[in-house]
Design a protein around this motif. Structure first.
Motif, PDB file in Angstrom:
ATOM      1  N   ARG A 143       0.819  -1.198   0.000  1.00 19.13           N
ATOM      2  CA  ARG A 143       0.000   0.000   0.000  1.00 19.13           C
ATOM      3  C   ARG A 143       0.860   1.257   0.000  1.00 19.13           C
ATOM      4  O   ARG A 143       0.536   2.255  -0.612  1.00 19.13           O
ATOM      5  CB  ARG A 143      -0.900  -0.020   1.220  1.00 19.13           C
ATOM      6  N   ALA A 144       1.939   1.201   0.734  1.00 23.58           N
ATOM      7  CA  ALA A 144       2.758   2.397   0.877  1.00 23.58           C
ATOM      8  C   ALA A 144       3.638   2.667  -0.342  1.00 23.58           C
ATOM      9  O   ALA A 144       3.789   3.800  -0.764  1.00 23.58           O
ATOM     10  CB  ALA A 144       3.611   2.282   2.142  1.00 23.58           C
TER      11      ALA A 144
ATOM     12  N   GLY B 277      -3.265   6.781  -6.301  1.00 26.50           N
ATOM     13  CA  GLY B 277      -2.093   7.072  -5.470  1.00 26.50           C
ATOM     14  C   GLY B 277      -2.104   6.350  -4.139  1.00 26.50           C
ATOM     15  O   GLY B 277      -1.189   6.510  -3.337  1.00 26.50           O
ATOM     16  N   GLY B 278      -3.165   5.579  -3.881  1.00 21.82           N
ATOM     17  CA  GLY B 278      -3.184   4.780  -2.657  1.00 21.82           C
ATOM     18  C   GLY B 278      -3.995   5.359  -1.518  1.00 21.82           C
ATOM     19  O   GLY B 278      -3.926   4.872  -0.393  1.00 21.82           O
ATOM     20  N   ALA B 279      -4.766   6.418  -1.763  1.00 26.61           N
ATOM     21  CA  ALA B 279      -5.605   6.961  -0.698  1.00 26.61           C
ATOM     22  C   ALA B 279      -6.735   5.981  -0.409  1.00 26.61           C
ATOM     23  O   ALA B 279      -7.266   5.357  -1.319  1.00 26.61           O
ATOM     24  CB  ALA B 279      -6.178   8.311  -1.113  1.00 26.61           C
ATOM     25  N   ALA B 280      -7.060   5.821   0.887  1.00 28.96           N
ATOM     26  CA  ALA B 280      -8.112   4.881   1.267  1.00 28.96           C
ATOM     27  C   ALA B 280      -9.462   5.600   1.275  1.00 28.96           C
ATOM     28  O   ALA B 280      -9.616   6.612   1.939  1.00 28.96           O
ATOM     29  CB  ALA B 280      -7.826   4.292   2.631  1.00 28.96           C
TER      30      ALA B 280
ATOM     31  N   VAL C  27       1.474  11.620  -5.805  1.00 28.57           N
ATOM     32  CA  VAL C  27       1.864  10.514  -6.670  1.00 28.57           C
ATOM     33  C   VAL C  27       0.713  10.123  -7.589  1.00 28.57           C
ATOM     34  O   VAL C  27       0.902   9.901  -8.795  1.00 28.57           O
ATOM     35  CB  VAL C  27       2.317   9.304  -5.815  1.00 28.57           C
ATOM     36  N   GLY C  28      -0.479  10.082  -7.038  1.00 25.90           N
ATOM     37  CA  GLY C  28      -1.648   9.696  -7.825  1.00 25.90           C
ATOM     38  C   GLY C  28      -1.893  10.626  -8.987  1.00 25.90           C
ATOM     39  O   GLY C  28      -2.163  10.189 -10.124  1.00 25.90           O
TER      40      GLY C  28
ATOM     41  N   SER D 215      -6.674  -0.331  -8.217  1.00 26.90           N
ATOM     42  CA  SER D 215      -6.171   0.457  -7.086  1.00 26.90           C
ATOM     43  C   SER D 215      -7.063   0.296  -5.870  1.00 26.90           C
ATOM     44  O   SER D 215      -6.575   0.141  -4.754  1.00 26.90           O
ATOM     45  CB  SER D 215      -6.111   1.944  -7.435  1.00 26.90           C
ATOM     46  N   VAL D 216      -8.377   0.354  -6.098  1.00 32.57           N
ATOM     47  CA  VAL D 216      -9.286   0.227  -4.958  1.00 32.57           C
ATOM     48  C   VAL D 216      -9.119  -1.147  -4.324  1.00 32.57           C
ATOM     49  O   VAL D 216      -9.091  -1.299  -3.106  1.00 32.57           O
ATOM     50  CB  VAL D 216     -10.744   0.454  -5.387  1.00 32.57           C
ATOM     51  N   THR D 217      -8.959  -2.165  -5.164  1.00 28.23           N
ATOM     52  CA  THR D 217      -8.787  -3.518  -4.633  1.00 28.23           C
ATOM     53  C   THR D 217      -7.562  -3.584  -3.735  1.00 28.23           C
ATOM     54  O   THR D 217      -7.582  -4.191  -2.674  1.00 28.23           O
ATOM     55  CB  THR D 217      -8.616  -4.516  -5.789  1.00 28.23           C
ATOM     56  N   LEU D 218      -6.501  -2.926  -4.163  1.00 27.75           N
ATOM     57  CA  LEU D 218      -5.267  -2.978  -3.390  1.00 27.75           C
ATOM     58  C   LEU D 218      -5.323  -2.129  -2.126  1.00 27.75           C
ATOM     59  O   LEU D 218      -4.727  -2.463  -1.124  1.00 27.75           O
ATOM     60  CB  LEU D 218      -4.097  -2.507  -4.252  1.00 27.75           C
ATOM     61  N   THR D 219      -6.032  -1.018  -2.191  1.00 28.97           N
ATOM     62  CA  THR D 219      -5.960  -0.082  -1.075  1.00 28.97           C
ATOM     63  C   THR D 219      -7.143  -0.165  -0.139  1.00 28.97           C
ATOM     64  O   THR D 219      -7.084   0.338   0.963  1.00 28.97           O
ATOM     65  CB  THR D 219      -5.886   1.375  -1.575  1.00 28.97           C
TER      66      THR D 219
END
Lengths: 501, 318
Positions: free
Chosen positions: B16-17, B254-257, B271-272, B304-308
């Motif tokens: 995630r990071a 960019g990994g925001a939840a 980054v996103g 991305s949503v799946t990962l974060t």
């Protein structure tokens, strides 16, 4: 007398993350018996029974039911195999009618061309209701309109309808009144007469003694012993549950009057909240552990919330005489040195997905900040100090709290308060669902906090710990204080229970 | 109980990071190769940098409300309303009054969302949609009734220059990083997003910190609007349209939840935004049709949503 074995459990294991909930459990259940299953909170009773019922899968072990392998993958499969379970928590679905709940998933029986014949379903449901003494309930009513007790009984009816070979009753009776209990007892005896079996989980040792044929004791996830017939006595059960003689270094051993009577830290002055709390007054002094006991719905849990400012009382006030403030909200409470460890730590006490460090720092941000900055170094140090002080077992500071066992989660919840150096600690059921080792550790912490001159208010549903730890004990019933008891060797559980019920 | 364990979510947290950073480098390298270096020519990079400013500034605002666990879909309406009223005020008075007006409108809109959410207990997504529709409606009405275009007076056009935009954006990133990761405001907002009950039980004034977060979001949205107005030189009924979706998409890439909480990071915005813009730019240079670009973006969004997505923070997923 040779009895027919209906269920054999061998070498059952189950872990949740680092916590081993069930360890090499074995059990033989006979046909036509009511088997009690007892153990301290967190001893694995519920886990074992949910595995038997099929709602959880074991990590290892075998189960044989009437000679055949019993490995249900879901509660539905468990039900088909003949195991039904009445749960501690609510098991009915709101916004559906009583009959819809009873025949959930079985609507086909009453439908033609895809349309359910409600009248026929209601009629059948009525028969089920009659079997549980609820004949006067209209099956077309929404289940929400029924009381909690009646809903529990409907669940019992639903279970009986499936004609199970084994019925599991998991602490259902604690929530019921005498009338509801009688119905459940009758159902259990009925099962027994028909040569079927019941597994009965309860904390009420007297109830177990009266109802059960045999009682199996569990401790720390493992089988301890099974008591048969005459062996079932309250003392015998308790000793096996705890695993050693009582009052031996487990609770406090001192009975001296050793707190500061002059310094009132917390003054609750004639507080009333609706019907749940009626005119309650109490004072907690420096270095005092004040216990509050009673039945779950006696108002003591709400009292904690009122004291901590999470609920505004209708009348009366909560004051901190040393600070000269009256508490109106939780922000103010924390600013003035109060801390609260809620009963439901997962929902109210912790940020489960957040790291251990973030959780421990939650309350202490004002303390940690330098200027207006909160640096990672400072938060890490604070968290490390607390992890060490409370000997919390963690795999790493950045792991989520959800990775911890129940006892260590509770320690984090306490650490969160201690990180802010609270002077007044309000603990609602601090040892709920915690295994015996951590329980003892928490009692040692309480003693330490007391020695440090903090004021502790401990609400609990477990009488032994209240009697074992409190300097003063308040008993509540229906929102009122019914007794105030000083710490003494002579006070027995029996004296107290009469004031609770 | 084992003392040291290496549970598997440890690696998931690492993914995630760091994944977004690797993804950015990968996207840049991939398109540099595919386009034979066209995408990494200075002019193209400058273009991407300039584009990124408005998105980053807006994303910095949204991350505050998102950390509360409150999704904010109001950006397009706020941009169009505040741009419209700001330019109108400047037109009427012939002064620089547009700047405070834009900030005030944006802040008022965000506070309205926060207020509706807190006081009426209405889901923040719904509240933000309501405010967004209101903003678009009012702006559309005003602009639709005019014969003359609503544009930026010539004397302000000097404010539109690359260096100025870069400076503002970098300053915003720095200030917001400090605010978000190193002060009570950000930490408490994230705590509220993690578990509002626990936050309250820890003495955090939930209402106050929610409103402060919306205030921060309003300020950043005002700033984003000003950048948009300066860049486009005018405003129309469609100004800001679709902006909220793009920014949300970028933040998630960019990994925001989406569920908020303590794992929110400012850098996921930066980054996103760059991943998205480099990707879009690269595909455009390659001559990909807009429809296919949309499809690719959709797939990346889902991945991305799946990962974060923080499953541990959400008890039930249907």
């Amino acid at each position: 007398m040779e009895k027919k074995v209906i269920l054999t459990v061998e070498g059952l294991n189950k872990s949740f993350g680092p916590t081993r909930a069930v360890v090499d459990m074995h059990l033989e259940l006979y046909a036509g018996e009511i088997r009690g299953l007892i153990g301290e909170n967190g001893s694995g009773k519920s886990t074992v029974t949910t595995i038997i019922a099929g709602s959880q899968k074991p990590d290892g072990g075998t189960m044989l039911m009437e000679g055949k392998v019993h490995a249900p993958k879901s509660m539905l499969e468990g039900r088909e195999a003949g195991v039904c379970m009445l749960l501690q928590e609510k098991g009915t679905i709101n916004h559906l009618t009583v009959s819809e709940n009873i025949y959930l998933g079985e609507e086909d029986k009453f439908s033609r061309y895809g349309i359910v014949n409600r009248r026929r379903m209601d009629k059948e449901a009525k028969k089920v209701l009659e079997s549980i003494d609820l004949g006067d309930v209209n099956p077309a009513r929404l289940i929400d309109e029924l009381s909690f007790e009646d809903r529990k009984l409907v669940e019992a009816g639903m279970a009986m309808k499936a004609e199970p070979k084994i019925l599991i009753v998991d602490e259902t009776t604690t929530a019921l009144s005498q009338k509801g209990r009688e119905v459940i007892y009758r159902i259990m005896r009925q099962m027994k007469e028909q040569g079927r079996s019941v597994i009965f989980i309860s904390h009420d040792l007297d109830e177990l003694k009266e109802i059960c044929d045999n009682v199996t004791v569990m401790r720390d996830g493992a089988y301890v012993t099974t008591l048969y017939g005459e062996e079932i006595t309250v003392d015998n059960m308790r000793q096996n549950m705890i695993g050693r003689e009582l009052s031996e270094g487990y609770y406090r051993s001192d009975y001296e009057d050793n707190y500061d009577h002059e310094t009132v830290m917390l003054d609750v002055d004639h507080v009333t909240l609706g019907n749940t709390i009626r005119n309650v007054s109490l004072q907690v002094h420096k270095g005092e552990i004040l216990g509050i006991g009673g039945l779950t719905d006696c108002g003591m849990h709400d009292l904690c919330k009122v004291i901590f400012g999470l609920k505004e009382p209708d009348s009366g006030a909560v004051r901190l005489p040393q600070k000269g403030v009256t508490i109106h909200n939780s922000t103010q409470a924390v600013e003035n040195g109060m801390g609260y460890v809620p009963k439901d730590r997962e929902l109210e006490g912790l940020m489960l997905a957040a790291s251990i460090r973030d959780n421990i720092n939650l309350m202490a941000m004002d303390k940690v900040k330098k200027g207006f900055l909160i640096t990672p170094g400072a938060t890490k140090k604070l968290a490390l100090d607390q992890v060490e002080a409370l000997s919390i077992k963690i795999g790493g500071m950045e792991l989520p709290v959800s990775s911890l066992s129940g006892g260590n989660k509770q320690k984090v919840a306490i650490a969160k308060c201690m990180a802010n150096d609270v002077e007044i600690l309000i603990m609602d059921c601090p040892t709920r669902g915690i295994d015996i080792g951590v329980k003892a550790a928490i009692y040692r912490l309480l003693e330490k906090f007391k020695a440090e001159g903090r004021a502790i208010l401990m609400v609990s549903e477990e009488l032994p710990e209240l009697l074992g730890m409190s300097d003063n004990l308040i008993i509540m019933k229906n929102g009122e204080v019914t007794a105030r008891i000083r710490r003494s060797v002579d006070v027995t559980e029996h004296d107290v229970i009469t004031r609770m019920i | 109980m084992k003392e040291i364990r290496k549970p598997k979510f440890m690696t998931k947290d690492r993914i995630r990071a760091y994944l977004p950073v690797f993804a950015l480098l990968f996207v840049i390298a991939l398109f540099a190769v595919l386009t034979h270096g066209t995408t990494i020519k200075i002019n193209n990079l400058k273009q991407i940098m300039l584009q990124s400013c408005t998105y980053i500034v807006a994303g910095l605002g949204i991350i505050f409300t998102m950390s509360l666990g409150n999704m904010d879909m109001s950006l397009d309406g706020i941009v169009s309303l505040s741009a419209c009223l700001g330019l109108l005020a400047t037109e009427a008075t012939g002064s620089w009054v547009m700047f405070p007006v834009i900030f005030l409108i944006a802040i008022a809109c965000e506070m309205a969302i926060g207020g509706i959410n807190i006081l009426l207990g209405i889901n923040s997504v719904i509240a933000s949609f309501a405010v967004s529709f209101f903003g678009k409606g009012v702006a559309g009405f005003i602009i639709g009734n005019r014969t003359k275009a609503l544009s930026l007076p010539g004397e302000f056009s000097f404010l539109y220059n690359r260096t100025g935009f870069y400076m503002i954006t970098i300053a915003a990133v720095l200030v917001l990083t400090v605010l978000f990761h190193y002060t009570r405001l950000g930490k408490r907002a994230m705590a509220i997003g993690s578990n509002p009950n626990a936050a309250k039980a820890a003495g955090i004034h939930v209402t106050k910190y929610k409103l402060l977060s919306y205030l921060a979001a309003g300020i950043m949205m005002g700033l984003a609007t000003i950048l948009i107005v300066l860049r486009s030189g005018s405003t129309s009924a469609t100004t800001g349209s679709g902006f909220h979706v793009s920014v949300l998409l970028m933040m998630v890439i960019g990994g925001a939840a989406l569920t908020g909480g303590t794992k929110e990071k400012i850098y996921s915005v930066v980054v996103g935004v760059f991943i998205y813009l480099c990707l879009e730019n690269g595909l455009t240079v390659l001559g990909t049709s807009p429809e296919v670009i949309g499809l690719i973006e959709g797939i990346i969004f889902l991945a991305s949503v799946t990962l974060t997505f923080d499953r541990e923070g959400v008890p039930y997923i249907l």
